[in-house]
Structure formats: C-alpha cells, structure tokens
Design an enzyme around this catalytic site. Sequence first.
Site, PDB file in Angstrom:
ATOM      1  N   SER A 128       0.758  -1.619  -0.033  1.00 27.68           N
ATOM      2  CA  SER A 128       0.044   0.098  -0.109  1.00 27.68           C
ATOM      3  C   SER A 128       0.881   1.188  -0.481  1.00 27.68           C
ATOM      4  O   SER A 128       1.777   1.546   1.371  1.00 27.68           O
ATOM      5  CB  SER A 128      -0.773   0.131   1.691  1.00 27.68           C
ATOM      6  OG  SER A 128      -1.662   1.686   1.515  1.00 27.68           O
ATOM      7  N   HIS A 160      -1.438  -1.252  -4.484  1.00 29.80           N
ATOM      8  CA  HIS A 160      -3.057  -0.820  -3.406  1.00 29.80           C
ATOM      9  C   HIS A 160      -2.279   0.563  -2.665  1.00 29.80           C
ATOM     10  O   HIS A 160      -1.398   1.205  -2.683  1.00 29.80           O
ATOM     11  CB  HIS A 160      -2.688  -2.154  -1.924  1.00 29.80           C
ATOM     12  CG  HIS A 160      -3.674  -1.450  -1.389  1.00 29.80           C
ATOM     13  ND1 HIS A 160      -5.174  -2.583  -1.461  1.00 29.80           N
ATOM     14  CD2 HIS A 160      -4.328  -0.623  -0.369  1.00 29.80           C
ATOM     15  CE1 HIS A 160      -6.043  -1.769  -0.889  1.00 29.80           C
ATOM     16  NE2 HIS A 160      -5.432  -0.693   0.346  1.00 29.80           N
ATOM     17  N   ASP A 179      -4.147   3.858  -1.374  1.00 26.13           N
ATOM     18  CA  ASP A 179      -5.581   4.577  -0.610  1.00 26.13           C
ATOM     19  C   ASP A 179      -6.136   5.506  -0.883  1.00 26.13           C
ATOM     20  O   ASP A 179      -5.802   5.862  -1.049  1.00 26.13           O
ATOM     21  CB  ASP A 179      -4.878   3.595   0.718  1.00 26.13           C
ATOM     22  CG  ASP A 179      -5.221   2.200   1.588  1.00 26.13           C
ATOM     23  OD1 ASP A 179      -4.114   1.952   1.016  1.00 26.13           O
ATOM     24  OD2 ASP A 179      -5.657   1.716   1.104  1.00 26.13           O
ATOM     25  N   MET A 206      -8.903   8.381   0.127  1.00 28.60           N
ATOM     26  CA  MET A 206      -9.594   8.374   1.478  1.00 28.60           C
ATOM     27  C   MET A 206     -10.294   9.897   1.158  1.00 28.60           C
ATOM     28  O   MET A 206      -8.868  10.893   0.669  1.00 28.60           O
ATOM     29  CB  MET A 206      -8.255   8.556   2.872  1.00 28.60           C
ATOM     30  CG  MET A 206      -8.200   6.898   3.181  1.00 28.60           C
ATOM     31  SD  MET A 206      -7.318   7.027   4.261  1.00 28.60           S
ATOM     32  CE  MET A 206      -6.217   5.442   4.695  1.00 28.60           C
ATOM     33  N   HIS A 225      -8.636   0.777  -3.393  1.00 29.07           N
ATOM     34  CA  HIS A 225      -9.275   1.156  -2.694  1.00 29.07           C
ATOM     35  C   HIS A 225      -9.996   2.114  -2.232  1.00 29.07           C
ATOM     36  O   HIS A 225      -9.147   3.324  -1.701  1.00 29.07           O
ATOM     37  CB  HIS A 225      -8.597   0.844  -1.938  1.00 29.07           C
ATOM     38  CG  HIS A 225      -9.340   0.328   0.140  1.00 29.07           C
ATOM     39  ND1 HIS A 225      -8.663   0.173   1.471  1.00 29.07           N
ATOM     40  CD2 HIS A 225     -10.499   0.267   0.483  1.00 29.07           C
ATOM     41  CE1 HIS A 225      -9.713  -0.361   1.704  1.00 29.07           C
ATOM     42  NE2 HIS A 225     -10.855  -0.084   1.006  1.00 29.07           N
ATOM     43  N   MET A 279     -12.256   4.664   0.037  1.00 29.62           N
ATOM     44  CA  MET A 279     -12.183   4.829   1.454  1.00 29.62           C
ATOM     45  C   MET A 279     -13.095   5.999   1.372  1.00 29.62           C
ATOM     46  O   MET A 279     -12.931   7.396   1.752  1.00 29.62           O
ATOM     47  CB  MET A 279     -11.203   4.283   2.389  1.00 29.62           C
ATOM     48  CG  MET A 279     -10.605   3.194   2.438  1.00 29.62           C
ATOM     49  SD  MET A 279      -9.122   2.986   3.370  1.00 29.62           S
ATOM     50  CE  MET A 279      -8.374   3.154   1.818  1.00 29.62           C
ATOM     51  N   MET A 316     -11.303  -5.655   6.041  1.00 34.09           N
ATOM     52  CA  MET A 316     -10.171  -4.807   6.483  1.00 34.09           C
ATOM     53  C   MET A 316      -9.799  -5.519   7.762  1.00 34.09           C
ATOM     54  O   MET A 316     -10.806  -5.908   7.882  1.00 34.09           O
ATOM     55  CB  MET A 316     -10.908  -3.643   6.903  1.00 34.09           C
ATOM     56  CG  MET A 316     -11.473  -2.847   5.165  1.00 34.09           C
ATOM     57  SD  MET A 316     -10.029  -2.371   4.590  1.00 34.09           S
ATOM     58  CE  MET A 316      -8.451  -1.005   6.169  1.00 34.09           C
ATOM     59  N   ASP A 361      -6.147  -6.708   4.518  1.00 36.54           N
ATOM     60  CA  ASP A 361      -5.726  -4.807   4.461  1.00 36.54           C
ATOM     61  C   ASP A 361      -5.924  -4.465   6.206  1.00 36.54           C
ATOM     62  O   ASP A 361      -6.405  -4.358   6.627  1.00 36.54           O
ATOM     63  CB  ASP A 361      -6.842  -4.399   3.704  1.00 36.54           C
ATOM     64  CG  ASP A 361      -6.187  -2.633   3.262  1.00 36.54           C
ATOM     65  OD1 ASP A 361      -6.904  -2.041   2.680  1.00 36.54           O
ATOM     66  OD2 ASP A 361      -5.043  -2.463   3.613  1.00 36.54           O
TER      67      ASP A 361
HETATM   68  C1  DX5 Z   1      -6.167   1.480   6.460  1.00 34.46           C
HETATM   69  C2  DX5 Z   1      -6.128   1.097   4.675  1.00 34.46           C
HETATM   70  C3  DX5 Z   1      -4.654  -0.175   5.087  1.00 34.46           C
HETATM   71  C4  DX5 Z   1      -2.887   0.392   5.191  1.00 34.46           C
HETATM   72  C5  DX5 Z   1      -2.045   0.033   5.153  1.00 34.46           C
HETATM   73  O1  DX5 Z   1      -6.943   2.358   6.208  1.00 34.46           O
HETATM   74  O2  DX5 Z   1      -6.796   0.605   3.634  1.00 34.46           O
HETATM   75  O3  DX5 Z   1      -4.656  -0.016   3.005  1.00 34.46           O
HETATM   76  O4  DX5 Z   1      -2.830   0.976   4.228  1.00 34.46           O
HETATM   77  O5  DX5 Z   1      -1.417   0.167   6.116  1.00 34.46           O
HETATM   78  P1  DX5 Z   1      -0.268  -1.413   7.530  1.00 34.46           P
HETATM   79  O6  DX5 Z   1      -0.221  -2.019   6.714  1.00 34.46           O
HETATM   80  O7  DX5 Z   1       0.419  -0.339   7.685  1.00 34.46           O
HETATM   81  O8  DX5 Z   1      -1.792  -1.281   7.893  1.00 34.46           O
HETATM   82 ZN    ZN Z   2      -6.148  -0.027   1.731  1.00 34.11          ZN
END
Ligand code: DX5
Ligand code: ZN
Length: 227
Positions: free
Chosen positions: A8, A33, A35, A37, A69, A71, A140, A179
Amino acid sequence: MKVRIAPSILSANFARLGEEVREAVAAGVEIIHIDVMDGHFVPNITVGPLVVEALKPLAREMGFVLDVHLMIEHPERYIESFAQAGADWLTVHVEACPHLHRVIQQIRSSGVKAGVTLNPATPLSMLDEILSEVDLVLVMSVNPGFGGQSYIPSSTAKIARLKRTLEERALSHVEIEVDGGIAPATAGEVAKAGATILVAGSAVFNSKASISDNIKALEFAILQGTA
Ligand code: DX5
Ligand code: ZN
C-alpha cells in the site's frame, strides 16, 4: 491460488513515490494498493485519480496492477474518473453504498475489476447478495483510515469463514484480499486462513530494512504459515 503481496503506497515516501513503487515491483510484486480517502468516510485525506494517472505509465512499463481502495462517500460519483485514470481494480465499501449492486455493475461496465470491502465490525452476511458479482473481497483487518495500526485478531476467523462461504458457493475464483496490520508476525496466519492477497503498507515501506528485504520477510512468513 498463489498468495500475493500488495504494497500500500499510503506508507511510501511520497517525495519518491515512483522510485519506491519501482523497487517494490522489481522485488516481484504484481499489485500496488492505492488507498483513496476523502476525510468523510474515514478521518484522513489522501490521494485521488491524479496519483493513479501518475503511476499508470509505470504500471504499463513494469506490468503491475493498480488496485484502488475507495474509502470515500458516494464512490459511484468517482468510478468513471478512476477508470479513466487507469485503475485496474476498484474496491468500494459496503458501508458507503446503499445501491451496492448498481455500483459493482458500474465498475465492471467501465472495464475495471470490481471489489467490495467491509470494515471489521461489518458482518460477512452483508455480502451474501453481491458475492457472485465481484472479483475480490477486501477484508479490513484494521479500522480504515491510517497505516501502521495493529492487526485485529478476530479477522483471521472472518477470513476463514469467507473462504468457506466462497467454496460452498463455487466462487473460489473470488480473491480474498486482507488489509491492515499485515507484517511478518501476522502474514502466515492470514494466508493460512485463506487470504490470496495481503495488503501491506508500513511493513513494506518502513526504514527498518530495504523494500526488497521487507517484501522477502513477508514472503517468508507466508511460506512458513502455509507450509
Ligand atoms: C487503511 C488502508 C490500508 C493501510 C495498510 O485504511 O486501507 O491499506 O494502508 O497499512 P498497514 O499495512 O501499515 O496496516
Ligand atoms: Zn487499503
């Protein structure tokens, strides 16, 4: 199905994002990946289609997948722009989609693989009517919003239940992506429980060791856990 690691970029050094992604892919990674947000669905703001677009030439050059992903609230408003930007996979939160079946159809009709994801407290039963329509389920194992959190132990049983359900319904082609909190200490049990893709941010992009060595440590943990 082979167990793959999806770094990620949330934990990457954004001042040298391209180089760090290149290093991860050179170490054998096939999925990156991303992320996304919005500061509403989760209490953090990260990146948008611009970063997908910026990484797309590298993805084409090195042949890796852009696994996005979302969010965000109202993800249906952004499917087109992420697809245009070059996303290969788009995963939406069941909690953010009252019209989930339509959103999954919208993702697929834009030529992108469709994923659905659920937060730690959301029961798998929320996916009953959509499992046959998706290419992946993202479990998650932390509360979404930040990297570097601890793995929620009850996720392991949830992953195993999901695997059983997919097998019972002849949907074993659906990838189980996990994840959050994936590290050498947790990767083995997560893979053993049935995950086929492990997302790892801070375990890959941290200063303790090189990106390549961090990936090797995760691969070793997966091998040990599934031996
Ligand atoms: C959290 C993300 C994850 C996160 C994982 O909301 O969806 O993908 O980046 O990070 P680690 O591997 O550090 O928990
Ligand atoms: Zn993620």
